[in-house]
Design a protein around this motif. Structure first.
Motif, PDB file in Angstrom:
ATOM      1  N   SER A 527       1.103   9.934   2.254  1.00 50.00           N
ATOM      2  CA  SER A 527       0.152  10.105   1.587  1.00 50.00           C
ATOM      3  C   SER A 527      -0.482   8.517   2.671  1.00 50.00           C
ATOM      4  O   SER A 527      -0.008   7.715   2.773  1.00 50.00           O
ATOM      5  CB  SER A 527       0.137  10.013   0.509  1.00 50.00           C
ATOM      6  N   SER A 528      -1.545   8.740   2.943  1.00 49.93           N
ATOM      7  CA  SER A 528      -2.296   7.273   3.046  1.00 49.93           C
ATOM      8  C   SER A 528      -4.001   7.515   2.579  1.00 49.93           C
ATOM      9  O   SER A 528      -4.043   9.087   2.950  1.00 49.93           O
ATOM     10  CB  SER A 528      -2.809   7.728   4.254  1.00 49.93           C
ATOM     11  N   ALA A 653      -1.809  -9.076   2.479  1.00 45.26           N
ATOM     12  CA  ALA A 653      -1.528  -9.754   1.947  1.00 45.26           C
ATOM     13  C   ALA A 653       0.807  -9.999   2.259  1.00 45.26           C
ATOM     14  O   ALA A 653       0.395 -11.153   2.286  1.00 45.26           O
ATOM     15  CB  ALA A 653      -0.828  -8.306   0.201  1.00 45.26           C
ATOM     16  N   GLY A 654       1.701 -10.474   1.385  1.00 45.03           N
ATOM     17  CA  GLY A 654       2.597  -9.926   2.174  1.00 45.03           C
ATOM     18  C   GLY A 654       3.186  -9.543   3.132  1.00 45.03           C
ATOM     19  O   GLY A 654       3.438  -8.323   3.423  1.00 45.03           O
ATOM     20  N   SER A 655       2.247 -10.466   4.325  1.00 47.22           N
ATOM     21  CA  SER A 655       3.046  -9.393   5.676  1.00 47.22           C
ATOM     22  C   SER A 655       2.296  -8.111   5.916  1.00 47.22           C
ATOM     23  O   SER A 655       3.337  -7.568   6.518  1.00 47.22           O
ATOM     24  CB  SER A 655       4.260  -9.947   6.285  1.00 47.22           C
ATOM     25  N   GLY A 656       1.036  -7.651   5.401  1.00 46.08           N
ATOM     26  CA  GLY A 656       1.047  -6.784   5.108  1.00 46.08           C
ATOM     27  C   GLY A 656       0.851  -5.609   3.957  1.00 46.08           C
ATOM     28  O   GLY A 656       0.158  -4.523   4.361  1.00 46.08           O
ATOM     29  N   ASN A 657       1.711  -5.850   3.519  1.00 47.01           N
ATOM     30  CA  ASN A 657       1.959  -5.345   1.969  1.00 47.01           C
ATOM     31  C   ASN A 657       1.028  -5.417   1.387  1.00 47.01           C
ATOM     32  O   ASN A 657       0.650  -6.608   1.164  1.00 47.01           O
ATOM     33  CB  ASN A 657       3.519  -4.850   1.861  1.00 47.01           C
ATOM     34  N   VAL A 658       0.862  -4.323   0.727  1.00 45.43           N
ATOM     35  CA  VAL A 658       0.089  -4.197  -1.002  1.00 45.43           C
ATOM     36  C   VAL A 658       0.738  -3.623  -2.049  1.00 45.43           C
ATOM     37  O   VAL A 658       1.415  -3.171  -1.112  1.00 45.43           O
ATOM     38  CB  VAL A 658      -1.321  -3.972  -0.841  1.00 45.43           C
ATOM     39  N   GLY A 659      -0.298  -3.511  -3.234  1.00 41.46           N
ATOM     40  CA  GLY A 659       0.248  -2.695  -4.525  1.00 41.46           C
ATOM     41  C   GLY A 659      -0.548  -2.130  -4.901  1.00 41.46           C
ATOM     42  O   GLY A 659      -1.025  -2.280  -4.904  1.00 41.46           O
ATOM     43  N   ILE A 660      -0.687  -1.069  -6.063  1.00 45.06           N
ATOM     44  CA  ILE A 660      -1.332  -0.497  -6.559  1.00 45.06           C
ATOM     45  C   ILE A 660      -1.213  -1.855  -8.050  1.00 45.06           C
ATOM     46  O   ILE A 660      -0.173  -1.971  -8.555  1.00 45.06           O
ATOM     47  CB  ILE A 660      -0.057   0.803  -7.665  1.00 45.06           C
ATOM     48  N   THR A 661      -2.263  -1.788  -9.087  1.00 44.74           N
ATOM     49  CA  THR A 661      -2.243  -1.966  -9.890  1.00 44.74           C
ATOM     50  C   THR A 661      -2.117  -1.617 -11.058  1.00 44.74           C
ATOM     51  O   THR A 661      -2.509  -0.413 -11.211  1.00 44.74           O
ATOM     52  CB  THR A 661      -3.814  -3.353 -10.297  1.00 44.74           C
ATOM     53  N   PRO A 662      -2.040  -2.581 -12.160  1.00 44.35           N
ATOM     54  CA  PRO A 662      -1.872  -1.275 -13.430  1.00 44.35           C
ATOM     55  C   PRO A 662      -3.003  -1.093 -14.628  1.00 44.35           C
ATOM     56  O   PRO A 662      -2.965  -0.361 -15.297  1.00 44.35           O
ATOM     57  CB  PRO A 662      -1.183  -2.760 -14.399  1.00 44.35           C
ATOM     58  N   LYS A 663      -4.532  -1.440 -13.250  1.00 46.37           N
ATOM     59  CA  LYS A 663      -5.371  -0.500 -13.929  1.00 46.37           C
ATOM     60  C   LYS A 663      -6.016   0.381 -13.590  1.00 46.37           C
ATOM     61  O   LYS A 663      -6.511   1.354 -13.815  1.00 46.37           O
ATOM     62  CB  LYS A 663      -6.764  -1.347 -13.766  1.00 46.37           C
ATOM     63  N   THR A 664      -4.546   1.288 -12.452  1.00 47.88           N
ATOM     64  CA  THR A 664      -4.885   2.386 -12.082  1.00 47.88           C
ATOM     65  C   THR A 664      -4.796   3.857 -12.838  1.00 47.88           C
ATOM     66  O   THR A 664      -3.926   2.775 -14.309  1.00 47.88           O
ATOM     67  CB  THR A 664      -3.676   2.579 -10.390  1.00 47.88           C
ATOM     68  N   PRO A 671       1.540  11.402  -4.595  1.00 43.60           N
ATOM     69  CA  PRO A 671       2.948  11.028  -3.559  1.00 43.60           C
ATOM     70  C   PRO A 671       2.672   9.866  -2.855  1.00 43.60           C
ATOM     71  O   PRO A 671       2.218   9.372  -1.946  1.00 43.60           O
ATOM     72  CB  PRO A 671       3.190  11.628  -2.479  1.00 43.60           C
ATOM     73  N   GLY A 672       3.748   8.788  -3.583  1.00 43.77           N
ATOM     74  CA  GLY A 672       4.021   7.485  -2.179  1.00 43.77           C
ATOM     75  C   GLY A 672       3.385   6.413  -3.075  1.00 43.77           C
ATOM     76  O   GLY A 672       3.578   4.562  -2.361  1.00 43.77           O
ATOM     77  N   PHE A 673       2.246   6.876  -3.853  1.00 43.86           N
ATOM     78  CA  PHE A 673       1.772   5.656  -4.229  1.00 43.86           C
ATOM     79  C   PHE A 673       1.924   5.429  -5.407  1.00 43.86           C
ATOM     80  O   PHE A 673       1.263   5.572  -6.416  1.00 43.86           O
ATOM     81  CB  PHE A 673       0.287   5.731  -4.357  1.00 43.86           C
ATOM     82  N   GLY A 674       3.538   4.470  -5.760  1.00 46.69           N
ATOM     83  CA  GLY A 674       3.709   4.564  -7.396  1.00 46.69           C
ATOM     84  C   GLY A 674       3.406   2.288  -7.348  1.00 46.69           C
ATOM     85  O   GLY A 674       3.734   2.384  -6.714  1.00 46.69           O
ATOM     86  N   PRO A 675       3.321   2.225  -8.270  1.00 46.46           N
ATOM     87  CA  PRO A 675       3.460   0.970  -9.282  1.00 46.46           C
ATOM     88  C   PRO A 675       4.697  -0.142  -8.446  1.00 46.46           C
ATOM     89  O   PRO A 675       4.304  -1.475  -8.333  1.00 46.46           O
ATOM     90  CB  PRO A 675       3.586   0.858 -10.360  1.00 46.46           C
TER      91      PRO A 675
END
Length: 697
Positions: A527-528, A653-664, A671-675
């Motif tokens: 996913s993207s 962020a960390g050399s190109g990585n981001v993440g899902i926040t708790p407010k999602t 698919p693929g966008f997990g916490p």
């Protein structure tokens, strides 16, 4: 020990070299021998790939102590197997078609380097640089094996070693962000590490018998002034009654106001406290005259004499404090202004730290030291109950050494000045939303001081009332930029590298910063979210001597032409950000290249998934110690004043990585966008309109 861009004196003249220890300008350059072929391992969600990294530069040597070793341009060649290229680009079978010839691949590389000399070592950041190459795509298995060679060039910063011996440049982490020129979704950051410890080059340094010259600017120069106070170790607690945490009621109050967050806290004697030298430069305004006078000072500080920690075993609080004491030595500075009935006035003033008034409970004078309190998150990567901050208090007095009014010297005598007056300063060091600043990296302090009445001024005539009427009073603002803190236990390492860094910005104003592509990919590449462009509009303040941390802000960011791609298909997605984004310059390289940081960015993506509203919120990469705080991402890029419209080598962020926040809030999930997933985020280069020229100073 750290290798950093250097400043010549406190006049903030750019000298263009990176330094170790006692470092100087004006030395004929030498060149270094650099060359190596190093295998790297790159890990992706698909597997591990082995690539070749070859570096080469001019081979001239050896260098000498105190002399500039100019590495200059370093050629870099990457040899990447075909299957690795496909993985790095997120390609699927048949994409692009077999038989294609000369398919371009380009991107940005960031090569980490460690500098080692004897027992000392430090990280030396080489700026991001572009790489490019072409690939041939034959049929069959050969398609996977055919390697792609990508080449680029990076301008390495110079070095000035202070001792003889071998300086080694060791290979560090490599971050690649590649694109095939197609959709924005085909760009992601790949992190690679050397297969085994490897050396990029060795520089042989011989002793130089000639001492290096060092420039000391005059106090009356029309610049931020300098000081020639040597770095030395301030006495440790218990060794000198005149150097300790100051128990004067006003100074001691800094440890109580403002109070720490709610909780149970204990104050303890720190087993290990460290001496530092800190250089500062800035300005103080004289409110009555509407003028400012430059300040240059060096502070000797004993850090962490006492500490504050959580005393509740049942409750974890991400917060701690350090108590320190300091003495500051300023140099005389000259200011020109209109005074004494709007006549041109030139005055030489000297602000010095003095003992507080009164005596302690034992009838002894209070120490001359001031107190500093530094409150920080114990873990800077997660949320904390308050901002990282620093508060300082001391007593100062003003001395006036000479005044010229309309070209005529006023004889003031040797004892013209004021009595002690309190000085209170404060520094904001950030939080989890803005990004944090280590106080030892340098920061901005602001404060206010009241100038008392003058006494002892005049020869044969008492001019004290005249000075009091013209200068004395409250509301005089102070602003200081501190340099990197330098260990006083190794004063030979303290030099021009520790000067305060400031920015000069032109033309300033509202700036549109835009990139032509943006993408966040799922961890498994199924996913993207891709956008045609994204932008933010900070306001830059024009002028000299701007602070480099948090020097501009923007309200959110906008995204255009966005879509969500999942295994089920594509759907439009509304991408936006309403967070406050701050702009900082983390580092200034010797060639003027700046590492620019955008902090505080949280991205919201709203779409309909399985017939239900879904909001994905993206912040910094996952941190499993804090799963409740929405931690904004940081965006890094490289800016060079000679190309004033571009910010290149953009990394999230960390050399190109981001993440899902708790407010999602996405009941059906994507698919693929997990916490707990690390999500590659990429962007095109940022372009500023109108172009901005940003230099240091």
């Amino acid at each position: 020990m750290r290798w950093t861009p250097r400043r010549a004196g406190w006049t903030a003249v750019v000298t263009g070299s990176v330094t170790l220890a006692g470092l100087t300008a004006g030395i004929p350059p030498a060149l270094a021998d650099i060359g190596a072929d190093v295998p790297y391992l790159c890990i992706t969600s698909v597997g591990t790939h082995r690539i070749g990294v070859e570096v080469a530069a001019a081979k001239v040597g050896p260098g000498r102590t105190g002399q500039q070793i100019r590495i200059g341009d370093v050629a870099v060649a990457l040899t990447i197997p075909g299957d690795a290229v496909r993985d790095f680009l997120g390609e699927t079978a048949g994409d692009p078609p077999a038989g294609a010839v000369g398919v371009p691949v380009s991107g940005t590389a960031l090569l980490g380097v460690s500098v080692v000399q004897g027992a000392r070592s430090a990280d030396l950041s080489w700026p991001p640089f572009p790489v490019s190459g072409d690939r041939v795509l034959p049929e069959g298995d050969e398609r996977e094996r055919r390697p792609v060679k990508m080449t680029g060039k990076v301008k390495a910063p110079s070095l000035v070693p202070d001792s003889p011996g071998t300086v080694t440049l060791a290979a560090g982490e490599l971050v690649l962000s590649l694109t095939d020129g197609g959709t924005a979704g085909r760009r992601q950051a790949i992190r690679c590490a050397p297969e085994k410890p490897a050396t990029l080059g060795r520089i042989h340094v011989r002793a130089d018998a000639a001492p290096s010259p060092r420039r000391s600017p005059r106090a009356d120069e029309n610049t931020t002034p300098a000081t020639n106070v040597d770095c030395r170790e301030i006495p440790a607690p218990g060794t000198d009654p005149d150097h300790a945490l100051n128990e004067h009621p006003y100074l001691r109050e800094v440890f109580r106001k403002p109070p720490p967050p709610p909780g149970r806290w204990e104050t303890f004697d720190a087993p290990r406290n460290l001496p530092y030298c800190i250089r500062a430069a800035g300005f103080a305004n004289v409110r009555k005259l509407g003028a400012a006078t430059p300040i240059g000072a060096q502070t000797l500080l004993r850090r962490g004499v006492k500490g504050v920690r959580n005393a509740d075993p049942e409750r974890s609080v991400n917060y701690s404090e350090q108590y320190s004491y300091f003495t500051t030595h300023a140099v005389p500075s000259t200011a020109s202004m209109l005074g004494f009935g709007f006549m041109p006035t030139r005055a030489v003033a000297h602000v010095e730290q003095v003992r507080p008034p009164g005596r302690d409970a034992n009838g002894r004078p209070y120490p001359v030291t001031g107190n500093l309190r530094n409150a920080v998150a114990t873990n800077g990567q997660i949320g904390s109950p308050r901002d990282d901050e620093a508060w300082g208090r001391s007593y100062v007095a003003m001395r006036v050494g000479g005044v010229d009014v309309n070209g005529v010297r006023l004889p003031l005598g040797p004892r013209c000045g004021t009595g002690p007056t309190p000085l209170k300063i404060y520094s904001f060091l950030g939080n989890v939303r803005t990004g944090r600043v280590f106080i030892t990296s340098g920061s901005t302090f602001t404060g206010e001081v009241t100038v008392p009445d003058f006494t002892g001024c005049g020869v044969g005539e008492d001019l004290s009332p005249l000075l009091t009427a013209s200068i004395s009073g409250s509301g005089n603002q102070v602003r200081l930029e501190t340099g990197r803190w330098c260990s006083a236990r190794n004063p030979q390492l303290c030099g021009e590298a520790d000067e305060p860094q400031t920015l000069t910005i032109s033309p300033g104003g509202r700036v549109a910063i835009t990139a032509k592509s943006f993408a966040i990919s799922s961890a498994d590449m199924t996913s993207s979210i891709t956008c045609d462009s994204w932008s933010l509009r900070p306001t830059f303040k024009a002028g000299r001597w701007q602070q480099r941390f948090f020097f501009a802000t923007a309200k959110g960011a906008s995204f255009q032409g966005c879509k969500l791609t999942t295994p089920s298909g594509e759907t439009p997605v509304k991408v936006s950000s309403d967070s406050t984004v701050n702009v900082s310059v983390n580092n200034v390289m010797t060639d003027g290249t700046m590492s620019v940081r955008f902090g505080g960015l949280v991205i919201s993506a709203v779409a309909t998934v399985d017939g239900r509203r879904c909001e994905l919120r993206f912040g910094n990469e996952p941190n499993f110690e804090d799963t409740e705080t929405e931690r904004p991402m940081e965006v890094f890029g490289s800016y060079l004043a000679s190309a004033p419209k571009d910010i290149k080598g953009v990394v999230f962020a960390g050399s190109g990585n981001v993440g899902i926040t708790p407010k999602t809030d996405c009941p059906s999930g994507v698919p693929g966008f997990g916490p707990e997933d690390y999500l590659p985020a990429t962007s095109g280069d940022l372009e500023m309109s109108p172009p901005q020229k940003i230099t240091s100073p």
